[in-house]
Design a protein around this motif. Structure first.
Motif, PDB file in Angstrom:
ATOM      1  N   SER A  91      -5.017 -21.189  11.626  1.00  0.00           N
ATOM      2  CA  SER A  91      -4.006 -22.104  11.076  1.00  0.00           C
ATOM      3  C   SER A  91      -3.455 -21.540   9.773  1.00  0.00           C
ATOM      4  N   CYS A  92      -2.548 -20.592   9.899  1.00  0.00           N
ATOM      5  CA  CYS A  92      -1.914 -19.976   8.733  1.00  0.00           C
ATOM      6  C   CYS A  92      -0.739 -19.158   9.253  1.00  0.00           C
ATOM      7  N   SER A  93       0.096 -18.651   8.375  1.00  0.00           N
ATOM      8  CA  SER A  93       1.195 -17.802   8.840  1.00  0.00           C
ATOM      9  C   SER A  93       0.648 -16.404   9.134  1.00  0.00           C
ATOM     10  N   GLY A  94       1.491 -15.525   9.588  1.00  0.00           N
ATOM     11  CA  GLY A  94       1.065 -14.185  10.012  1.00  0.00           C
ATOM     12  C   GLY A  94       0.251 -13.429   8.977  1.00  0.00           C
ATOM     13  N   THR A  95       0.649 -13.553   7.727  1.00  0.00           N
ATOM     14  CA  THR A  95      -0.045 -12.834   6.653  1.00  0.00           C
ATOM     15  C   THR A  95      -1.522 -13.240   6.578  1.00  0.00           C
ATOM     16  N   GLY A  96      -1.796 -14.506   6.874  1.00  0.00           N
ATOM     17  CA  GLY A  96      -3.185 -14.967   6.906  1.00  0.00           C
ATOM     18  C   GLY A  96      -3.989 -14.197   7.944  1.00  0.00           C
ATOM     19  N   GLY A  97      -3.356 -13.859   9.057  1.00  0.00           N
ATOM     20  CA  GLY A  97      -4.019 -13.053  10.086  1.00  0.00           C
ATOM     21  C   GLY A  97      -4.295 -11.643   9.582  1.00  0.00           C
ATOM     22  N   MET A  98      -3.362 -11.103   8.782  1.00  0.00           N
ATOM     23  CA  MET A  98      -3.561  -9.762   8.207  1.00  0.00           C
ATOM     24  C   MET A  98      -4.718  -9.800   7.205  1.00  0.00           C
ATOM     25  N   GLU A  99      -4.730 -10.844   6.378  1.00  0.00           N
ATOM     26  CA  GLU A  99      -5.782 -10.961   5.368  1.00  0.00           C
ATOM     27  C   GLU A  99      -7.151 -11.143   6.027  1.00  0.00           C
ATOM     28  N   ALA A 100      -7.206 -12.006   7.050  1.00  0.00           N
ATOM     29  CA  ALA A 100      -8.470 -12.216   7.770  1.00  0.00           C
ATOM     30  C   ALA A 100      -8.962 -10.892   8.354  1.00  0.00           C
ATOM     31  N   THR A 101      -8.039 -10.086   8.864  1.00  0.00           N
ATOM     32  CA  THR A 101      -8.386  -8.802   9.469  1.00  0.00           C
ATOM     33  C   THR A 101      -9.032  -7.862   8.448  1.00  0.00           C
ATOM     34  N   ILE A 102      -8.352  -7.663   7.332  1.00  0.00           N
ATOM     35  CA  ILE A 102      -8.857  -6.706   6.334  1.00  0.00           C
ATOM     36  C   ILE A 102     -10.166  -7.210   5.726  1.00  0.00           C
ATOM     37  N   SER A 103     -10.225  -8.502   5.414  1.00  0.00           N
ATOM     38  CA  SER A 103     -11.423  -9.022   4.740  1.00  0.00           C
ATOM     39  C   SER A 103     -12.614  -9.112   5.681  1.00  0.00           C
ATOM     40  N   SER A 104     -12.365  -9.254   6.989  1.00  0.00           N
ATOM     41  CA  SER A 104     -13.481  -9.396   7.937  1.00  0.00           C
ATOM     42  C   SER A 104     -14.009  -8.059   8.429  1.00  0.00           C
ATOM     43  N   LEU A 105     -13.164  -7.031   8.415  1.00  0.00           N
ATOM     44  CA  LEU A 105     -13.566  -5.738   8.996  1.00  0.00           C
ATOM     45  C   LEU A 105     -14.140  -4.761   7.971  1.00  0.00           C
ATOM     46  N   TRP A 112       0.201  -4.402   4.077  1.00  0.00           N
ATOM     47  CA  TRP A 112      -1.106  -3.868   4.502  1.00  0.00           C
ATOM     48  C   TRP A 112      -1.806  -3.191   3.311  1.00  0.00           C
ATOM     49  N   GLY A 113      -1.041  -2.384   2.594  1.00  0.00           N
ATOM     50  CA  GLY A 113      -1.605  -1.645   1.460  1.00  0.00           C
ATOM     51  C   GLY A 113      -2.084  -2.584   0.361  1.00  0.00           C
ATOM     52  N   GLU A 114      -1.285  -3.625   0.090  1.00  0.00           N
ATOM     53  CA  GLU A 114      -1.668  -4.583  -0.954  1.00  0.00           C
ATOM     54  C   GLU A 114      -2.981  -5.266  -0.585  1.00  0.00           C
ATOM     55  N   LEU A 115      -3.138  -5.616   0.670  1.00  0.00           N
ATOM     56  CA  LEU A 115      -4.369  -6.277   1.126  1.00  0.00           C
ATOM     57  C   LEU A 115      -5.565  -5.337   1.035  1.00  0.00           C
ATOM     58  N   VAL A 116      -5.377  -4.093   1.487  1.00  0.00           N
ATOM     59  CA  VAL A 116      -6.485  -3.131   1.449  1.00  0.00           C
ATOM     60  C   VAL A 116      -6.927  -2.903   0.011  1.00  0.00           C
ATOM     61  N   ARG A 117      -5.966  -2.767  -0.906  1.00  0.00           N
ATOM     62  CA  ARG A 117      -6.332  -2.535  -2.310  1.00  0.00           C
ATOM     63  C   ARG A 117      -7.152  -3.704  -2.863  1.00  0.00           C
ATOM     64  N   ILE A 118      -6.824  -4.926  -2.461  1.00  0.00           N
ATOM     65  CA  ILE A 118      -7.584  -6.086  -2.941  1.00  0.00           C
ATOM     66  C   ILE A 118      -9.002  -6.099  -2.357  1.00  0.00           C
ATOM     67  N   PHE A 119      -9.129  -5.846  -1.048  1.00  0.00           N
ATOM     68  CA  PHE A 119     -10.433  -6.060  -0.409  1.00  0.00           C
ATOM     69  C   PHE A 119     -11.342  -4.830  -0.372  1.00  0.00           C
ATOM     70  N   THR A 120     -10.784  -3.624  -0.400  1.00  0.00           N
ATOM     71  CA  THR A 120     -11.672  -2.448  -0.381  1.00  0.00           C
ATOM     72  C   THR A 120     -11.465  -1.572  -1.615  1.00  0.00           C
ATOM     73  N   GLY A 121     -10.295  -1.633  -2.203  1.00  0.00           N
ATOM     74  CA  GLY A 121     -10.010  -0.792  -3.370  1.00  0.00           C
ATOM     75  C   GLY A 121      -9.879   0.679  -3.025  1.00  0.00           C
ATOM     76  N   ASN A 122      -9.734   0.989  -1.740  1.00  0.00           N
ATOM     77  CA  ASN A 122      -9.645   2.403  -1.339  1.00  0.00           C
ATOM     78  C   ASN A 122      -8.585   2.577  -0.255  1.00  0.00           C
ATOM     79  N   CYS A 123      -7.332   2.624  -0.721  1.00  0.00           N
ATOM     80  CA  CYS A 123      -6.212   2.669   0.218  1.00  0.00           C
ATOM     81  C   CYS A 123      -5.507   4.019   0.163  1.00  0.00           C
ATOM     82  N   VAL A 124      -5.332   4.648   1.326  1.00  0.00           N
ATOM     83  CA  VAL A 124      -4.500   5.853   1.413  1.00  0.00           C
ATOM     84  C   VAL A 124      -3.169   5.377   1.994  1.00  0.00           C
ATOM     85  N   GLU A 125      -2.177   5.272   1.123  1.00  0.00           N
ATOM     86  CA  GLU A 125      -0.908   4.718   1.581  1.00  0.00           C
ATOM     87  C   GLU A 125       0.094   5.815   1.865  1.00  0.00           C
ATOM     88  N   GLU A 126       0.638   5.818   3.085  1.00  0.00           N
ATOM     89  CA  GLU A 126       1.650   6.798   3.458  1.00  0.00           C
ATOM     90  C   GLU A 126       3.013   6.118   3.430  1.00  0.00           C
TER      91      GLU A 126
END
Ligand SMILES: *Cc1c(COP(=O)(O)O)cnc(C)c1O
Length: 378
Positions: A58-72, A91-105
């Protein structure tokens, strides 16, 4: 005046879907609702071409992206993200928040990442735990070749293949299982012909295994919670009951039309839209066009504010503006979801009227004629 929505989310909602959602609310533990949710879970597998679970959040698409990065992933996990526009950037903004290790192309807006470049990245980062891609980059109206990219990632690494399919699912051919995708997300207000409010996330077997072993960094947007409940055709919290009921109706429409036909319809609407724009002397923005949304350069001398006002106030048409650097430079016409051939005549006809109103020179009817010819032949 009739309102005509041509934006890549929210998209128009069919009357039968709205009517289903207008019925008196039922309780989510009621057998009637459980039956609907079970059917929705089954039909989402049809949509994503998978035998794996597709959870309803129950959220907009971005919630699905956030759930993905934070759960995996956990702090420190290296994740490659492809930023070819606004949503790849997310995607990059989420990865930086949850893992702090983003290789952004970064990829030039209007282009998609090339497989050769991704191969180089995989080689340079053999420790990457995931690769985040965008199937249809909505900000640039550009489609990436997910089948080829996913095969490449599978071949060259152990990284998970994460796909933002938010404007691709229901517009572009997509096979979650056959293409070896690990996560694919869509949102209700895009190709599903629904109001905003739901994210749908398909999860592969190997992604499920990783999620099970991960400690939770999110409580509400947790795929671990969602998958556990999904196994019993349930949701961990009160679902957006009316939206799930509307989704049931929309999925019946999708099954009745047939997913292959839906892909073809979107390809054909996108093609006609491009031909209409070309015929009016307008230049297309993307070199790998999405079937969901067509981005077009504003012709020289045409101001977005005046053009948009003429479209909206005199024709009831809403299209999307350009984003970031391309604000006031491009506009985007959506044909994602509940659209047919006559809708393309309407939007191109409306654009002709708006251009006329602001005194842009072109031959009246040229765009509409090109759309007719695209559908009916010469
Ligand atoms: C709309 C969209 C999103 C964001 O979805 P919200 O529902 O606005 O959270 C993400 N990615 C793409 C490609 C989109 O089109």
């Amino acid at each position: 005046m009739k309102k005509r929505l041509f934006t890549p989310g929210p998209t128009p909602v069919p009357e039968n879907v709205m009517l289903r959602m207008a019925a008196p609310i039922i309780h989510h533990r009621n057998p009637e609702f459980m039956e609907i949710l079970t059917r929705v879970h089954e039909d989402l597998k049809y949509l994503f071409r998978t035998t794996q679970p597709v959870v309803v959040l129950s959220c907009s698409g971005t919630g699905g992206m956030e759930a993905t990065i934070s759960s995996l992933f956990k702090q420190g996990d290296k994740v490659i993200t492809v930023n070819a526009g606004k949503f790849g950037e997310r995607w990059g903004e989420l990865v930086r928040i949850f893992t702090g290790n983003c290789v952004e192309e970064k990829v030039t807006w209007g282009s998609a990442i090339q497989p050769e470049r991704l191969a180089e990245l995989l080689k340079a980062h053999p420790d990457a735990k995931g690769v985040c891609l965008t199937h249809s980059e909505t900000s640039t109206g550009t489609a990436a070749d997910i089948q080829t990219l996913s095969a490449l990632i599978r071949e060259q690494s152990d990284a998970l293949v994460l796909v933002d399919g938010i404007t691709a699912v229901g517009a572009h051919e997509f096979h979650f299982d056959d293409w070896g995708v690990d996560i694919c997300i869509t949102g209700s207000q895009k190709g599903l012909m629904m109001p905003p409010g739901l994210a749908l996330v398909a999860v592969s077997e190997r992604a499920q295994d990783i999620i099970k072993g991960q400690s939770m960094t999110q409580y509400y947007l947790s795929l671990k919670h969602a998958l556990k409940a999904h196994a019993g055709d349930d949701t961990p919290f009160t679902p957006a009951v009316s939206l799930v009921i509307g989704l049931d109706e929309a999925l019946q429409m999708i099954k009745a039309e047939g997913i292959e036909h839906i892909w073809k319809r979107h390809e054909s609407l996108a093609d006609a839209c491009r031909q209409g724009c070309n015929a009016l002397g307008m230049k297309l923005f993307s070199n790998s066009p999405s079937f969901a949304v067509t981005p077009v350069w504003l012709p020289e001398g045409v101001k977005w504010s005046a053009f948009n006002k003429a479209l909206k106030n005199s024709n009831g048409i809403t299209v999307a503006a350009g984003q970031d650097d391309y604000k006031d430079k491009i506009f985007r016409i959506s044909h994602l979801g509940f659209y047919d051939e006559l809708d393309m005549l309407t939007v191109i006809g409306g654009i002709e009227r708006a251009l006329k109103e602001i005194n842009f020179p072109f031959e009246i009817g040229a765009g509409v004629s090109a759309v007719q010819k695209a559908f009916l032949g010469n």
